[in-house]
Design a protein around this motif. Sequence first.
Motif, PDB file in Angstrom:
ATOM      1  N   THR A  43     -30.960   0.116  30.816  1.00  0.00           N
ATOM      2  CA  THR A  43     -32.201  -0.513  30.367  1.00  0.00           C
ATOM      3  C   THR A  43     -33.334  -0.202  31.340  1.00  0.00           C
ATOM      4  OG1 THR A  43     -30.970  -2.304  29.309  1.00  0.00           O
ATOM      5  CG2 THR A  43     -33.296  -2.690  29.730  1.00  0.00           C
ATOM      6  N   GLY A  44     -33.052  -0.309  32.640  1.00  0.00           N
ATOM      7  CA  GLY A  44     -34.070  -0.030  33.638  1.00  0.00           C
ATOM      8  C   GLY A  44     -34.544   1.408  33.599  1.00  0.00           C
ATOM      9  N   ALA A  49     -38.808   5.148  32.348  1.00  0.00           N
ATOM     10  CA  ALA A  49     -39.103   6.442  31.720  1.00  0.00           C
ATOM     11  C   ALA A  49     -40.078   6.261  30.563  1.00  0.00           C
ATOM     12  CB  ALA A  49     -37.820   7.099  31.234  1.00  0.00           C
ATOM     13  N   ALA A  50     -39.915   5.162  29.811  1.00  0.00           N
ATOM     14  CA  ALA A  50     -40.823   4.891  28.697  1.00  0.00           C
ATOM     15  C   ALA A  50     -42.230   4.573  29.196  1.00  0.00           C
ATOM     16  CB  ALA A  50     -40.287   3.731  27.866  1.00  0.00           C
ATOM     17  N   ALA A  51     -42.331   3.980  30.399  1.00  0.00           N
ATOM     18  CA  ALA A  51     -43.644   3.637  30.954  1.00  0.00           C
ATOM     19  C   ALA A  51     -44.345   4.840  31.571  1.00  0.00           C
ATOM     20  CB  ALA A  51     -43.481   2.539  32.013  1.00  0.00           C
ATOM     21  N   TRP A  52     -43.607   5.889  31.869  1.00  0.00           N
ATOM     22  CA  TRP A  52     -44.183   7.039  32.574  1.00  0.00           C
ATOM     23  C   TRP A  52     -45.332   7.702  31.808  1.00  0.00           C
ATOM     24  CZ3 TRP A  52     -43.299  12.625  32.071  1.00  0.00           C
ATOM     25  CH2 TRP A  52     -43.802  13.344  33.161  1.00  0.00           C
ATOM     26  N   PRO A  53     -45.224   7.934  30.487  1.00  0.00           N
ATOM     27  CA  PRO A  53     -46.377   8.524  29.781  1.00  0.00           C
ATOM     28  C   PRO A  53     -47.635   7.676  29.894  1.00  0.00           C
ATOM     29  CG  PRO A  53     -44.397   8.657  28.422  1.00  0.00           C
ATOM     30  CD  PRO A  53     -44.069   7.778  29.592  1.00  0.00           C
ATOM     31  N   VAL A  54     -47.460   6.356  29.976  1.00  0.00           N
ATOM     32  CA  VAL A  54     -48.620   5.472  30.145  1.00  0.00           C
ATOM     33  C   VAL A  54     -49.265   5.719  31.506  1.00  0.00           C
ATOM     34  CG1 VAL A  54     -49.390   3.073  30.221  1.00  0.00           C
ATOM     35  CG2 VAL A  54     -47.569   3.750  28.642  1.00  0.00           C
ATOM     36  N   LEU A  55     -48.416   5.928  32.532  1.00  0.00           N
ATOM     37  CA  LEU A  55     -48.953   6.229  33.860  1.00  0.00           C
ATOM     38  C   LEU A  55     -49.729   7.545  33.843  1.00  0.00           C
ATOM     39  CD1 LEU A  55     -45.841   5.258  36.029  1.00  0.00           C
ATOM     40  CD2 LEU A  55     -47.972   3.972  35.799  1.00  0.00           C
ATOM     41  N   LEU A  56     -49.178   8.555  33.164  1.00  0.00           N
ATOM     42  CA  LEU A  56     -49.885   9.834  33.066  1.00  0.00           C
ATOM     43  C   LEU A  56     -51.213   9.679  32.334  1.00  0.00           C
ATOM     44  CD1 LEU A  56     -47.072  12.423  32.195  1.00  0.00           C
ATOM     45  CD2 LEU A  56     -48.146  12.000  34.401  1.00  0.00           C
ATOM     46  N   LEU A  57     -51.179   8.864  31.282  1.00  0.00           N
ATOM     47  CA  LEU A  57     -52.409   8.637  30.520  1.00  0.00           C
ATOM     48  C   LEU A  57     -53.470   7.975  31.392  1.00  0.00           C
ATOM     49  CD1 LEU A  57     -53.423   9.014  27.597  1.00  0.00           C
ATOM     50  CD2 LEU A  57     -52.757   6.642  27.159  1.00  0.00           C
ATOM     51  N   TRP A 123     -37.638  15.326  36.269  1.00  0.00           N
ATOM     52  CA  TRP A 123     -38.780  15.536  35.368  1.00  0.00           C
ATOM     53  C   TRP A 123     -38.346  15.766  33.925  1.00  0.00           C
ATOM     54  CZ3 TRP A 123     -43.740  14.814  37.061  1.00  0.00           C
ATOM     55  CH2 TRP A 123     -43.884  14.654  38.445  1.00  0.00           C
ATOM     56  N   PRO A 124     -37.478  16.741  33.632  1.00  0.00           N
ATOM     57  CA  PRO A 124     -37.052  16.885  32.232  1.00  0.00           C
ATOM     58  C   PRO A 124     -36.277  15.673  31.721  1.00  0.00           C
ATOM     59  CG  PRO A 124     -35.758  18.315  33.666  1.00  0.00           C
ATOM     60  CD  PRO A 124     -36.892  17.795  34.494  1.00  0.00           C
ATOM     61  N   ILE A 125     -35.506  15.013  32.613  1.00  0.00           N
ATOM     62  CA  ILE A 125     -34.768  13.821  32.181  1.00  0.00           C
ATOM     63  C   ILE A 125     -35.739  12.723  31.764  1.00  0.00           C
ATOM     64  CG2 ILE A 125     -33.302  11.921  32.988  1.00  0.00           C
ATOM     65  CD1 ILE A 125     -31.824  13.972  34.712  1.00  0.00           C
ATOM     66  N   THR A 126     -36.789  12.518  32.553  1.00  0.00           N
ATOM     67  CA  THR A 126     -37.778  11.485  32.239  1.00  0.00           C
ATOM     68  C   THR A 126     -38.511  11.803  30.949  1.00  0.00           C
ATOM     69  OG1 THR A 126     -38.081  11.047  34.603  1.00  0.00           O
ATOM     70  CG2 THR A 126     -39.782  10.230  33.111  1.00  0.00           C
ATOM     71  N   ILE A 127     -38.894  13.083  30.784  1.00  0.00           N
ATOM     72  CA  ILE A 127     -39.563  13.479  29.543  1.00  0.00           C
ATOM     73  C   ILE A 127     -38.642  13.241  28.343  1.00  0.00           C
ATOM     74  CG2 ILE A 127     -40.498  15.439  28.259  1.00  0.00           C
ATOM     75  CD1 ILE A 127     -41.355  16.621  30.970  1.00  0.00           C
ATOM     76  N   LEU A 134     -39.492   6.801  22.393  1.00  0.00           N
ATOM     77  CA  LEU A 134     -40.579   6.693  21.423  1.00  0.00           C
ATOM     78  C   LEU A 134     -40.039   6.731  20.003  1.00  0.00           C
ATOM     79  CD1 LEU A 134     -43.587   6.596  20.771  1.00  0.00           C
ATOM     80  CD2 LEU A 134     -43.635   9.094  20.927  1.00  0.00           C
ATOM     81  N   VAL A 135     -39.073   7.634  19.759  1.00  0.00           N
ATOM     82  CA  VAL A 135     -38.459   7.701  18.426  1.00  0.00           C
ATOM     83  C   VAL A 135     -37.754   6.384  18.110  1.00  0.00           C
ATOM     84  CG1 VAL A 135     -36.739   8.872  16.994  1.00  0.00           C
ATOM     85  CG2 VAL A 135     -38.192  10.200  18.541  1.00  0.00           C
ATOM     86  N   MET A 136     -36.992   5.862  19.107  1.00  0.00           N
ATOM     87  CA  MET A 136     -36.271   4.603  18.898  1.00  0.00           C
ATOM     88  C   MET A 136     -37.232   3.430  18.706  1.00  0.00           C
ATOM     89  SD  MET A 136     -33.019   5.119  18.872  1.00  0.00           S
ATOM     90  CE  MET A 136     -33.543   6.508  17.856  1.00  0.00           C
ATOM     91  N   PHE A 137     -38.324   3.431  19.482  1.00  0.00           N
ATOM     92  CA  PHE A 137     -39.296   2.337  19.411  1.00  0.00           C
ATOM     93  C   PHE A 137     -39.896   2.228  18.013  1.00  0.00           C
ATOM     94  CE2 PHE A 137     -43.535   0.521  19.917  1.00  0.00           C
ATOM     95  CZ  PHE A 137     -43.271  -0.604  20.689  1.00  0.00           C
ATOM     96  N   LEU A 138     -40.071   3.381  17.370  1.00  0.00           N
ATOM     97  CA  LEU A 138     -40.682   3.398  16.043  1.00  0.00           C
ATOM     98  C   LEU A 138     -39.665   3.187  14.925  1.00  0.00           C
ATOM     99  CD1 LEU A 138     -43.136   6.410  16.521  1.00  0.00           C
ATOM    100  CD2 LEU A 138     -43.692   3.971  16.574  1.00  0.00           C
ATOM    101  N   THR A 139     -38.440   3.688  15.112  1.00  0.00           N
ATOM    102  CA  THR A 139     -37.489   3.685  14.000  1.00  0.00           C
ATOM    103  C   THR A 139     -36.512   2.519  14.007  1.00  0.00           C
ATOM    104  OG1 THR A 139     -35.952   5.117  15.226  1.00  0.00           O
ATOM    105  CG2 THR A 139     -37.574   6.191  13.822  1.00  0.00           C
ATOM    106  N   VAL A 140     -36.029   2.091  15.194  1.00  0.00           N
ATOM    107  CA  VAL A 140     -34.981   1.063  15.228  1.00  0.00           C
ATOM    108  C   VAL A 140     -35.440  -0.262  14.636  1.00  0.00           C
ATOM    109  CG1 VAL A 140     -33.475  -0.287  16.731  1.00  0.00           C
ATOM    110  CG2 VAL A 140     -33.743   2.158  17.107  1.00  0.00           C
TER     111      VAL A 140
END
Length: 355
Positions: A43-44, A49-57, A123-127, A134-140
């Motif tokens: 979970t952590g 990892a899910a928060a990382w794109p927000v940091l980049l933004l 880096w690739p693992i986080t991406i 993101l897929v799970m957040f929208l579909t689950v």
Amino acid sequence: MAFLQALLTLISRSAGKILNAVFGWAVRALFGQPSPKEQPFLTGVVAIAAAWPVLLLGVAFPKVAALLLAFVPFHNHVPAWVIRLIWLGLALFVPVIVGLVVASKAPAGSVRESFWMRVARGWPITIGLAAAFLVMFLTVPALKIASIVRGRKQEQVPLVTHSSAYHDVAAVVVATLNRHGYQLERATPGWWISVPTTILLKMGGNAFRGYVPDRLEYFRDGPLEAALYPNGLLLRGPKTKVTRGHGLVSEALSHSEALQTMDINAQAIERRIHSLWELFDRDPIGNVGAAPLHEAIEALALTLADADVSFDDWQVLYRELLQLDREISGLPPLIDGKRTMHELHQHHPMTPLGH
């Protein structure tokens, strides 16, 4: 206005529970049902990892960061340059942390990589994790709502398998259910299942080999779906079929290489039960009524009585001991009685775990 304020208050109070539920769904959808000790870790990792794109933004668009920081208490008391520095540091170091933490959880026997290689893989693992989340957040959530609307049920059956036994366990699941009127056939998983696992395997490489199989075992019987993860079996469909299927699978897999408990103490007892199955299978006819095996079961029962395990795991171990005792006494499985004793041992022999 009063109604709007009350609604916003309710949403803010429920936000934590909603996020916890979404992250929990994402972890189970990506990795199956984790053990209690793996749940916080997975979970952590998914959360940061899910928060990382927000940091980049926030790095690319400072106004976005300022908007998000407006919700953080005491942000006005910290100099802006300090906040920017911390934000930039998090954006740079989150992939490093993810890479090191995931590498520390690599399966036994994995090739030991250098420190810098583990950092680089972050880096690739986080991406991959961020994209899969993101897929799970929208579909689950949408799938769960759809299941409720259609009156369908979804169950995660705890089931830990080794990579060498993963496909064999799936075969036992399908054969057991089909003997009892189901018509499960291999099918192509929906994109909401295949896309996240494909992303993780492509971006994470060996980091997720222990959690995500190369080829997901997925089957359908009309509206009923069955997907086997390394840490669990997903059953989704009509309530009656899902509940009945859960029971049949739980009985059949007691005599298999799969572990149905999640706690490490419970798994130690379950492995001892498996070792007794192994001894019995060496001579399934001559071992019927064997006093040493009955004595071993009684000893394990005393161990279970004093074991520090959850009630869910306790019930699994108790049931498995009863099923083993029944077979040693020369009796077939209580529910899956369509198999003869000869068929049972001929088609599903027990082999030692890890072989």
